[in-house]
Design a protein around this motif. Structure first.
Motif, PDB file in Angstrom:
ATOM      1  N   ILE A  94       0.815  -1.226   0.000  1.00 26.94           N
ATOM      2  CA  ILE A  94       0.000   0.000   0.000  1.00 26.94           C
ATOM      3  C   ILE A  94       0.847   1.273   0.000  1.00 26.94           C
ATOM      4  O   ILE A  94       0.592   2.188  -0.800  1.00 26.94           O
ATOM      5  CB  ILE A  94      -0.998  -0.028   1.171  1.00 26.94           C
ATOM      6  N   PRO A  95       1.867   1.418   0.872  1.00 26.99           N
ATOM      7  CA  PRO A  95       2.640   2.673   0.853  1.00 26.99           C
ATOM      8  C   PRO A  95       3.286   2.974  -0.494  1.00 26.99           C
ATOM      9  O   PRO A  95       3.259   4.119  -0.960  1.00 26.99           O
ATOM     10  CB  PRO A  95       3.697   2.441   1.935  1.00 26.99           C
ATOM     11  N   ALA A  96       3.860   1.956  -1.137  1.00 24.84           N
ATOM     12  CA  ALA A  96       4.498   2.175  -2.437  1.00 24.84           C
ATOM     13  C   ALA A  96       3.461   2.532  -3.495  1.00 24.84           C
ATOM     14  O   ALA A  96       3.721   3.368  -4.374  1.00 24.84           O
ATOM     15  CB  ALA A  96       5.273   0.928  -2.861  1.00 24.84           C
ATOM     16  N   GLY A  97       2.284   1.908  -3.420  1.00 16.99           N
ATOM     17  CA  GLY A  97       1.224   2.239  -4.370  1.00 16.99           C
ATOM     18  C   GLY A  97       0.778   3.681  -4.246  1.00 16.99           C
ATOM     19  O   GLY A  97       0.614   4.397  -5.251  1.00 16.99           O
ATOM     20  N   ILE A  98       0.581   4.132  -2.995  1.00 16.49           N
ATOM     21  CA  ILE A  98       0.173   5.526  -2.770  1.00 16.49           C
ATOM     22  C   ILE A  98       1.274   6.487  -3.220  1.00 16.49           C
ATOM     23  O   ILE A  98       1.016   7.486  -3.893  1.00 16.49           O
ATOM     24  CB  ILE A  98      -0.160   5.741  -1.281  1.00 16.49           C
ATOM     25  N   ALA A  99       2.522   6.165  -2.858  1.00 19.14           N
ATOM     26  CA  ALA A  99       3.646   7.032  -3.243  1.00 19.14           C
ATOM     27  C   ALA A  99       3.790   7.099  -4.754  1.00 19.14           C
ATOM     28  O   ALA A  99       4.066   8.173  -5.324  1.00 19.14           O
ATOM     29  CB  ALA A  99       4.934   6.522  -2.610  1.00 19.14           C
ATOM     30  N   GLY A 100       3.599   5.969  -5.413  1.00 17.06           N
ATOM     31  CA  GLY A 100       3.708   5.945  -6.866  1.00 17.06           C
ATOM     32  C   GLY A 100       2.663   6.805  -7.543  1.00 17.06           C
ATOM     33  O   GLY A 100       2.959   7.571  -8.469  1.00 17.06           O
ATOM     34  N   VAL A 151       6.274  -1.261   8.143  1.00 18.55           N
ATOM     35  CA  VAL A 151       7.571  -0.563   8.118  1.00 18.55           C
ATOM     36  C   VAL A 151       8.324  -0.881   6.832  1.00 18.55           C
ATOM     37  O   VAL A 151       8.848   0.025   6.159  1.00 18.55           O
ATOM     38  CB  VAL A 151       8.412  -0.944   9.352  1.00 18.55           C
ATOM     39  N   ILE A 152       8.383  -2.152   6.459  1.00 21.80           N
ATOM     40  CA  ILE A 152       9.087  -2.533   5.230  1.00 21.80           C
ATOM     41  C   ILE A 152       8.388  -1.932   4.015  1.00 21.80           C
ATOM     42  O   ILE A 152       9.039  -1.510   3.051  1.00 21.80           O
ATOM     43  CB  ILE A 152       9.193  -4.064   5.121  1.00 21.80           C
ATOM     44  N   GLY A 153       7.058  -1.854   4.073  1.00 15.43           N
ATOM     45  CA  GLY A 153       6.315  -1.206   2.991  1.00 15.43           C
ATOM     46  C   GLY A 153       6.644   0.272   2.867  1.00 15.43           C
ATOM     47  O   GLY A 153       6.748   0.806   1.754  1.00 15.43           O
ATOM     48  N   LEU A 154       6.806   0.947   3.989  1.00 14.84           N
ATOM     49  CA  LEU A 154       7.208   2.360   3.962  1.00 14.84           C
ATOM     50  C   LEU A 154       8.617   2.509   3.389  1.00 14.84           C
ATOM     51  O   LEU A 154       8.893   3.445   2.630  1.00 14.84           O
ATOM     52  CB  LEU A 154       7.138   2.951   5.368  1.00 14.84           C
ATOM     53  N   PHE A 155       9.501   1.591   3.759  1.00 15.69           N
ATOM     54  CA  PHE A 155      10.838   1.600   3.157  1.00 15.69           C
ATOM     55  C   PHE A 155      10.739   1.395   1.643  1.00 15.69           C
ATOM     56  O   PHE A 155      11.462   2.031   0.868  1.00 15.69           O
ATOM     57  CB  PHE A 155      11.699   0.491   3.771  1.00 15.69           C
ATOM     58  N   GLN A 156       9.854   0.497   1.218  1.00 15.90           N
ATOM     59  CA  GLN A 156       9.701   0.233  -0.210  1.00 15.90           C
ATOM     60  C   GLN A 156       9.255   1.481  -0.968  1.00 15.90           C
ATOM     61  O   GLN A 156       9.649   1.698  -2.112  1.00 15.90           O
ATOM     62  CB  GLN A 156       8.702  -0.902  -0.453  1.00 15.90           C
ATOM     63  N   ARG A 186      13.522 -12.867   1.557  1.00 18.60           N
ATOM     64  CA  ARG A 186      12.353 -13.591   1.046  1.00 18.60           C
ATOM     65  C   ARG A 186      11.120 -12.695   1.066  1.00 18.60           C
ATOM     66  O   ARG A 186      10.355 -12.656   0.091  1.00 18.60           O
ATOM     67  CB  ARG A 186      12.099 -14.843   1.879  1.00 18.60           C
ATOM     68  N   PHE A 187      10.907 -11.958   2.152  1.00 20.24           N
ATOM     69  CA  PHE A 187       9.751 -11.067   2.199  1.00 20.24           C
ATOM     70  C   PHE A 187       9.903  -9.953   1.169  1.00 20.24           C
ATOM     71  O   PHE A 187       8.918  -9.542   0.543  1.00 20.24           O
ATOM     72  CB  PHE A 187       9.576 -10.474   3.597  1.00 20.24           C
ATOM     73  N   SER A 188      11.119  -9.474   0.966  1.00 20.83           N
ATOM     74  CA  SER A 188      11.375  -8.463  -0.053  1.00 20.83           C
ATOM     75  C   SER A 188      10.959  -8.963  -1.432  1.00 20.83           C
ATOM     76  O   SER A 188      10.321  -8.239  -2.208  1.00 20.83           O
ATOM     77  CB  SER A 188      12.857  -8.089  -0.057  1.00 20.83           C
ATOM     78  N   PHE A 189      11.320 -10.207  -1.759  1.00 22.09           N
ATOM     79  CA  PHE A 189      11.003 -10.742  -3.080  1.00 22.09           C
ATOM     80  C   PHE A 189       9.500 -10.976  -3.240  1.00 22.09           C
ATOM     81  O   PHE A 189       8.938 -10.720  -4.309  1.00 22.09           O
ATOM     82  CB  PHE A 189      11.775 -12.040  -3.328  1.00 22.09           C
ATOM     83  N   LEU A 190       8.847 -11.461  -2.187  1.00 20.32           N
ATOM     84  CA  LEU A 190       7.390 -11.614  -2.256  1.00 20.32           C
ATOM     85  C   LEU A 190       6.711 -10.256  -2.419  1.00 20.32           C
ATOM     86  O   LEU A 190       5.752 -10.105  -3.180  1.00 20.32           O
ATOM     87  CB  LEU A 190       6.880 -12.315  -0.999  1.00 20.32           C
ATOM     88  N   LEU A 191       7.247  -9.258  -1.721  1.00 19.81           N
ATOM     89  CA  LEU A 191       6.686  -7.907  -1.793  1.00 19.81           C
ATOM     90  C   LEU A 191       6.888  -7.288  -3.171  1.00 19.81           C
ATOM     91  O   LEU A 191       6.156  -6.383  -3.571  1.00 19.81           O
ATOM     92  CB  LEU A 191       7.353  -7.041  -0.717  1.00 19.81           C
ATOM     93  N   SER A 192       7.889  -7.783  -3.905  1.00 21.24           N
ATOM     94  CA  SER A 192       8.153  -7.229  -5.239  1.00 21.24           C
ATOM     95  C   SER A 192       7.078  -7.602  -6.251  1.00 21.24           C
ATOM     96  O   SER A 192       6.930  -6.916  -7.261  1.00 21.24           O
ATOM     97  CB  SER A 192       9.509  -7.739  -5.744  1.00 21.24           C
ATOM     98  N   ILE A 193       6.334  -8.674  -6.002  1.00 19.07           N
ATOM     99  CA  ILE A 193       5.417  -9.187  -7.028  1.00 19.07           C
ATOM    100  C   ILE A 193       4.311  -8.194  -7.352  1.00 19.07           C
ATOM    101  O   ILE A 193       4.135  -7.817  -8.518  1.00 19.07           O
ATOM    102  CB  ILE A 193       4.859 -10.564  -6.604  1.00 19.07           C
ATOM    103  N   PRO A 194       3.521  -7.712  -6.369  1.00 17.78           N
ATOM    104  CA  PRO A 194       2.487  -6.737  -6.733  1.00 17.78           C
ATOM    105  C   PRO A 194       3.060  -5.424  -7.245  1.00 17.78           C
ATOM    106  O   PRO A 194       2.497  -4.813  -8.173  1.00 17.78           O
ATOM    107  CB  PRO A 194       1.698  -6.531  -5.427  1.00 17.78           C
TER     108      PRO A 194
END
Length: 267
Positions: A94-100, A151-156, A186-194
């Motif tokens: 969600i954070p990366a989507g909003i930022a994008g 937190v990781i989403g905000l970093f993303q 691993r969580f980073s790579f899963l988070l990369s998919i969407p």
């Protein structure tokens, strides 16, 4: 694009997309060094499709379990580890989507600058090094909670700045949260998919709206090569992570950022 341009750029994209070394820095530097024209929007779409396919295939079993558990959770069958992980990936996106949506036009117009990329390549390399130094690395995949995901989403979302490295900054966030390096990766790579899927859809829309000529052979070749190399890079990175840690990537990024400054700094 000449065929050898396609080969080199697709190989480069596949190798750097999931390693914490910034694919954007490499894709800007290579055409400058060799005097090539910009690869164009169509090729960007192709390599996004390739790298997305690679990570989906690599995690196909886990994604199947997560999807089944997620649908079960929304149909009243309760939560398990896979369902929670699926929800955390959604939350972290969600954070990366909003930022994008809010800043993509500004980033494309202003921040896609070699000196910005050089600066972020160096700065976020040092942040990654600091995260590994300070992290307790005592928590595994099973310990991830919604706070970690947020937190990781905000970093993303910070990865919108070119040169940051999406995988690098999300692994950094995971390490700061005390995850061990494999769990963070691993969580980073899963988070990369969407995120990669959304970026690919956006670039596809931009391509359809443009009048750019499309070489379908180059697109197919770019997608295939970047996908195969990205799959190998993910597997290699995860297997070597315990042994090599993040320091080699930090050093490489510091060298890369310095080269970018040398090439692009006026005077």
């Amino acid at each position: 694009m000449d065929c050898h341009h396609v080969y080199f750029l697709a190989l480069l994209q596949g190798l750097t997309e999931f390693l914490p070394i910034s694919s954007s820095a490499h894709l800007i530097l290579m055409p400058v060094i060799f005097g090539w024209h910009d690869q164009g929007l169509a090729f960007d779409v192709a390599v996004h499709i390739g790298t997305l396919t690679a990570v989906v295939v690599y995690y196909a079993g886990a994604l199947k379990d997560m999807a089944g558990a997620w649908f079960g959770s929304i149909s009243g069958k309760g939560m398990n580890t896979d369902a929670r992980l699926a929800w955390y990936v959604i939350l972290g996106t969600i954070p990366a989507g909003i930022a994008g949506l809010a800043a993509n036009a500004y980033v494309e117009a202003v921040l896609r600058n070699p000196l910005v990329i050089a600066t972020s390549t160096i700065v976020f390399a040092l942040v990654l090094w600091l995260a590994q130094k300070l992290s307790a690395e005592q928590r595994t995949d099973n310990d991830i909670n919604w706070r970690d995901a947020l937190v990781i989403g905000l970093f993303q979302a910070v990865a919108l700045i070119p040169g940051t490295s999406r995988s690098g900054i999300t692994i950094t966030g995971g390490l700061f949260r005390g995850l061990d390096r494999k769990a963070a990766a691993r969580f980073s790579f899963l988070l990369s998919i969407p995120v990669t899927a959304l970026a690919g859809l956006l670039k596809t829309y931009q391509l359809l709206e443009s009048d750019q000529a499309v070489s379908w052979w180059n697109m197919f070749l770019g997608a295939l090569l970047s996908g195969v190399v990205a799959y190998i890079a993910i597997d290699w990175f995860l297997k070597l992570l315990d042994r090599i840690g993040m320091l080699p990537f930090v050093i490489y990024r510091l060298i890369l950022g310095s080269v970018l400054f040398f090439v692009f700094l006026p005077g």
